[in-house]
Design a protein around this motif. Structure first.
Motif, mmCIF file in Angstrom:
data_model
loop_
_atom_site.group_PDB
_atom_site.id
_atom_site.type_symbol
_atom_site.label_atom_id
_atom_site.label_comp_id
_atom_site.label_asym_id
_atom_site.label_seq_id
_atom_site.Cartn_x
_atom_site.Cartn_y
_atom_site.Cartn_z
ATOM 1 N N TYR A 62 1.000 -1.132 -0.085
ATOM 2 C CA TYR A 62 0.020 0.002 0.169
ATOM 3 C C TYR A 62 0.788 1.194 0.159
ATOM 4 O O TYR A 62 0.557 2.237 -0.534
ATOM 5 C CB TYR A 62 -0.922 -0.075 1.185
ATOM 6 N N GLY A 63 2.063 1.167 0.560
ATOM 7 C CA GLY A 63 2.752 2.357 0.755
ATOM 8 C C GLY A 63 3.564 2.721 -0.477
ATOM 9 O O GLY A 63 3.782 3.806 -0.996
ATOM 10 N N GLY A 64 3.752 1.700 -1.740
ATOM 11 C CA GLY A 64 3.985 1.715 -2.977
ATOM 12 C C GLY A 64 2.854 2.384 -3.793
ATOM 13 O O GLY A 64 3.170 3.333 -4.566
ATOM 14 N N TYR A 65 1.555 2.029 -3.445
ATOM 15 C CA TYR A 65 0.367 2.761 -3.820
ATOM 16 C C TYR A 65 0.202 4.233 -3.723
ATOM 17 O O TYR A 65 -0.002 4.951 -4.399
ATOM 18 C CB TYR A 65 -0.974 1.976 -3.621
ATOM 19 N N ALA A 66 0.528 4.441 -2.222
ATOM 20 C CA ALA A 66 0.702 5.903 -2.126
ATOM 21 C C ALA A 66 1.682 6.651 -2.616
ATOM 22 O O ALA A 66 1.320 7.747 -2.911
ATOM 23 C CB ALA A 66 0.851 5.612 -0.392
ATOM 24 N N THR A 67 2.657 6.067 -2.821
ATOM 25 C CA THR A 67 3.685 6.687 -3.476
ATOM 26 C C THR A 67 3.280 6.896 -5.112
ATOM 27 O O THR A 67 3.399 8.345 -5.403
ATOM 28 C CB THR A 67 5.029 5.724 -3.584
ATOM 29 N N CYS B 209 9.951 13.577 -5.385
ATOM 30 C CA CYS B 209 10.284 12.207 -5.997
ATOM 31 C C CYS B 209 9.654 11.087 -5.207
ATOM 32 O O CYS B 209 9.154 11.344 -4.121
ATOM 33 C CB CYS B 209 11.792 11.997 -6.358
ATOM 34 N N GLY B 210 9.578 9.837 -5.761
ATOM 35 C CA GLY B 210 8.742 8.832 -5.172
ATOM 36 C C GLY B 210 9.646 7.598 -5.467
ATOM 37 O O GLY B 210 10.124 7.415 -6.295
ATOM 38 N N VAL B 211 9.578 6.710 -4.416
ATOM 39 C CA VAL B 211 10.052 5.140 -4.534
ATOM 40 C C VAL B 211 9.035 4.304 -3.896
ATOM 41 O O VAL B 211 8.573 4.170 -2.943
ATOM 42 C CB VAL B 211 11.380 5.021 -3.422
ATOM 43 N N ASP B 212 8.529 3.609 -5.227
ATOM 44 C CA ASP B 212 7.470 2.440 -5.112
ATOM 45 C C ASP B 212 7.966 1.052 -5.159
ATOM 46 O O ASP B 212 8.821 0.915 -5.980
ATOM 47 C CB ASP B 212 6.590 2.793 -6.223
ATOM 48 N N ILE B 213 7.629 0.493 -3.919
ATOM 49 C CA ILE B 213 8.098 -1.036 -3.770
ATOM 50 C C ILE B 213 6.928 -1.743 -4.040
ATOM 51 O O ILE B 213 6.035 -1.808 -3.213
ATOM 52 C CB ILE B 213 8.885 -1.247 -2.818
ATOM 53 N N VAL B 214 6.803 -2.653 -4.984
ATOM 54 C CA VAL B 214 5.374 -3.432 -4.936
ATOM 55 C C VAL B 214 4.104 -2.872 -4.865
ATOM 56 O O VAL B 214 3.380 -3.663 -4.093
ATOM 57 C CB VAL B 214 5.548 -4.955 -4.346
ATOM 58 N N GLY B 215 3.836 -1.728 -5.113
ATOM 59 C CA GLY B 215 2.815 -1.113 -5.325
ATOM 60 C C GLY B 215 1.645 -1.307 -6.336
ATOM 61 O O GLY B 215 2.180 -1.117 -7.620
#
Length: 646
Positions: free
Chosen positions: A482-487, A500-506
């Protein structure tokens, strides 16, 4: 014009990524039920495996498992202390099988030898030592059938089929006593089981609002009392004791600020003798005087929050973890009979002299008045008086937790320490929908993905800027699941809010996310639909589209880094593929890194270190912080750049 910021403190040495994200020296320390053995996870040829040693003779330590690729993430003792049991999947696919290792011979056996199967432990017993109950979805991937597993012979005997049921509860005789079935209201119906037959009518039920805060917590060993964590008729989950014969209930404990989230039960009787609630920090309260005395003894001698990780059957010895936040967590052996405490191990002794920073637990007001708990870490040397506000604003990373039905908490956090060490304030906020704060707080997030849940994150950033913590133009957003989605939502829905943003498995497309969830999550699909949106209705599908960053990808204007596991069963690779393709179609730059041997997150240390090497270089270019040299980390991993490798 850029905001003035405090430069990273030169006096604070860089903490090597490997010290934070490589294998710990030891982890998950426990004592066996009979008190004869200590066990833990530690590297064997670079991979985390289970080790044991006799209590009092650490020189006789020996490995019990021999995994060569993926680290073991969870293990436990058999009730009779004759075996180590552990679960393992392949490449992050989350099809966890159960394995057993004989302590005397070292022989290892796969106890659930089936393909495309996810095994789960349904019940263990103090009285029955050589048998446990396991759930297997090898017949129908959606449902777990309960089997009795003979630990000596490996024989599996079907007890009951799981068709339509979310789970089962057994007593200390390993007799199934309760079945849980999802209902149309987004909650669960609870059914008695007698003589292997499920009752036709439920004896209790929940709707959506109580679904995440009400659940059975187990029987006492004599089967006369059933414990619940229960929010029915109240906001936060209380610890409830129910007399099985009469059905009468009594409140054992409750906290108006937070759900009761953990209990300690007597290892023989199963009677709860301590409970914990976590608002800003975890607070344990004993209901048994002797346990209260022991917890007081530990608090007086250990610096940090404590957790009892295991208790012997005789309850004369405990293993106790302590988290000092500014030092590496450690585990102690506590001899209750002698009232002595001895160090078992320090998890990462190489961090003993590292410039680890404090974590500040705090409250932030959302724009509609809702109170959000949050955790802040600051770069070393930036806060001379230690009041939780830097001497001048610093770059900041908003680190968003997954779930979203989960929460952030207080304690040693390698991501907070890593990012703070690189020169950033790190803020983690429990936005609405997070668990642990009662059902009203969870329900406030229903159908609010990308809406009020995102507003909470923006409000947290605004608070940090107003307090002089963060520089407005130097805030990044980062998270996993979800934190990746939020990114992705942050960069797509509020294109100028983050640098900027870092998305992990979002996930990027909530419609496809809900269509590709693992089959064994079928029991929860109604709750997903009611809390997120139903893709099977026109209205629901339209709402999911509006909340999906994919459909606003053309608005992304700030640098984006994406990390994905190829075998992720929760957030399929297609979620990252879709938004990368949409950005590329509009000639919007994006960096996309794939790990072919990972699933939902990066569990092999070499892969985690590699992605974090990429991420910290990315953040340094974006925010101006420090970065350790890549140093061959990427080459040592399986990382594949599918976009932006340059």
């Amino acid at each position: 014009m850029s905001s003035p910021t405090t430069p990273p403190t030169p006096a604070a040495p860089l903490i090597a990524r490997a010290k934070l994200f490589g294998n710990p020296s030891r982890a998950m320390g426990r004592i066996s039920p009979d008190g004869a053995w200590l066990s833990w996870l530690a590297p064997r040829d670079g991979v985390m495996n289970v080790w044991i040693a006799p209590v009092g003779d650490s020189t006789a330590a020996r490995p019990m498992t021999a995994e060569t690729e993926r680290p073991i993430g969870e293990y436990f003792w058999s009730p009779d202390s004759s075996r180590i049991l552990f679960v393992q999947d392949k490449g992050g696919d989350e099809n966890f099988l159960l394995y057993g290792v004989d302590v005397a011979t070292g022989a290892e056996t796969c106890l659930t030898p089936f393909d495309n199967t996810r095994a789960m432990v349904v019940g263990t017993s103090h009285r029955i030592r050589d048998r446990i109950l396991v759930g297997l979805n090898n017949r129908d991937a959606r449902w777990h059938d309960v089997h009795s597993l003979d630990l000596t012979t490996g024989t599996l005997t079907e007890v009951i089929r799981g068709d339509g049921y979310a789970g089962f509860l057994a007593d200390d005789n390993l007799d199934l006593r309760m079945a849980l079935r999802p209902n149309a209201d987004g909650g669960f119906d609870f059914f008695h089981i007698a003589d292997g037959a499920v009752a036709e009518a439920p004896f209790g039920t929940t709707t959506l609002e109580d679904a995440l805060t009400t659940q059975p917590a187990g029987f006492t060993a004599d089967g006369t009392t059933l414990y619940w964590l229960d929010s029915r008729g109240r906001n936060t989950a209380a610890l409830i004791a129910q007399d099985v014969a009469s059905g009468a209930t009594r409140i054992v404990a409750e906290d108006p600020r937070a759900d009761i989230g953990a209990v300690m039960a007597d290892p023989v009787t199963g009677v709860v003798d301590a409970w914990a609630a976590t608002y800003l920090r975890t607070e344990w309260t004993a209901t048994a005087p002797a346990v209260g005395d022991s917890l007081a003894f530990l608090r007086d001698r250990l610096d940090g929050d404590i957790t009892v990780t295991a208790r012997t059957d005789a309850d004369d010895k405990w293993t106790v973890a302590v988290d000092p936040v500014t030092g590496p967590p450690a585990v102690y052996l506590y001899d209750r009979a002698r009232n002595t405490l001895s160090l078992f191990y320090v998890s990462r002794p190489e961090l003993a002299d590292a410039p680890l920073v404090a974590m500040h637990a705090l409250e932030i007001a959302a724009r509609d008045g809702l109170t959000l708990t949050a955790y802040l870490s600051l770069p070393p040397g930036s806060d001379a008086d230690g009041d939780g506000v830097p001497d001048a604003p610093v770059p900041m990373v908003l680190l968003v937790h997954g779930g979203p039905w989960a929460r952030d908490g207080y304690g040693y956090n390698p991501y907070h320490q890593w990012l703070a060490n690189r020169g950033y304030a790190v803020l983690s906020v429990n936005f609405r929908g997070s668990t642990g704060f009662g059902k009203a707080f969870i329900s406030a997030g229903d159908r609010q993905w990308g809406l009020k849940m995102h507003d909470d994150l923006i409000d947290a950033v605004d608070w940090a800027v107003a307090e002089g913590i963060a520089a407005r133009d130097k805030v990044a957003i980062m998270g996993g699941s979800y934190g990746g989605y939020a990114t992705l939502a942050g960069l797509a829905f509020t294109p100028t809010a983050f640098a900027c943003g870092v998305d992990i498995v979002g996930p990027s497309n909530l419609g496809t996310l809900l269509k590709t969830i693992p089959p064994y999550w079928t029991a929860g699909i109604e709750q997903f639909h009611q809390r997120m949106g139903n893709p099977n209705t026109a209205e629901g599908l339209e709402a999911l589209k509006r909340a999906s960053p994919l459909y606003s990808a053309e608005r992304i204007a700030r640098p984006l880094l994406i990390g994905q596991g190829a075998n992720d069963p929760r957030v399929n690779k297609a979620e990252s593929d879709q938004i990368v393709a949409a950005m590329q179609a509009k000639a919007i730059p994006v960096t996309y890194v794939l790990f072919p041997d990972e699933g939902h997150g990066f569990h092999r240390p070499e892969n985690n270190i590699a992605f974090n090497a990429i991420a910290e270089t990315f953040l340094a270019r974006c925010l101006g912080g420090r970065a350790e040299s890549e140093g061959g980390a990427i080459a040592a991993s399986t990382a594949q750049f599918l976009s932006g490798g340059e």
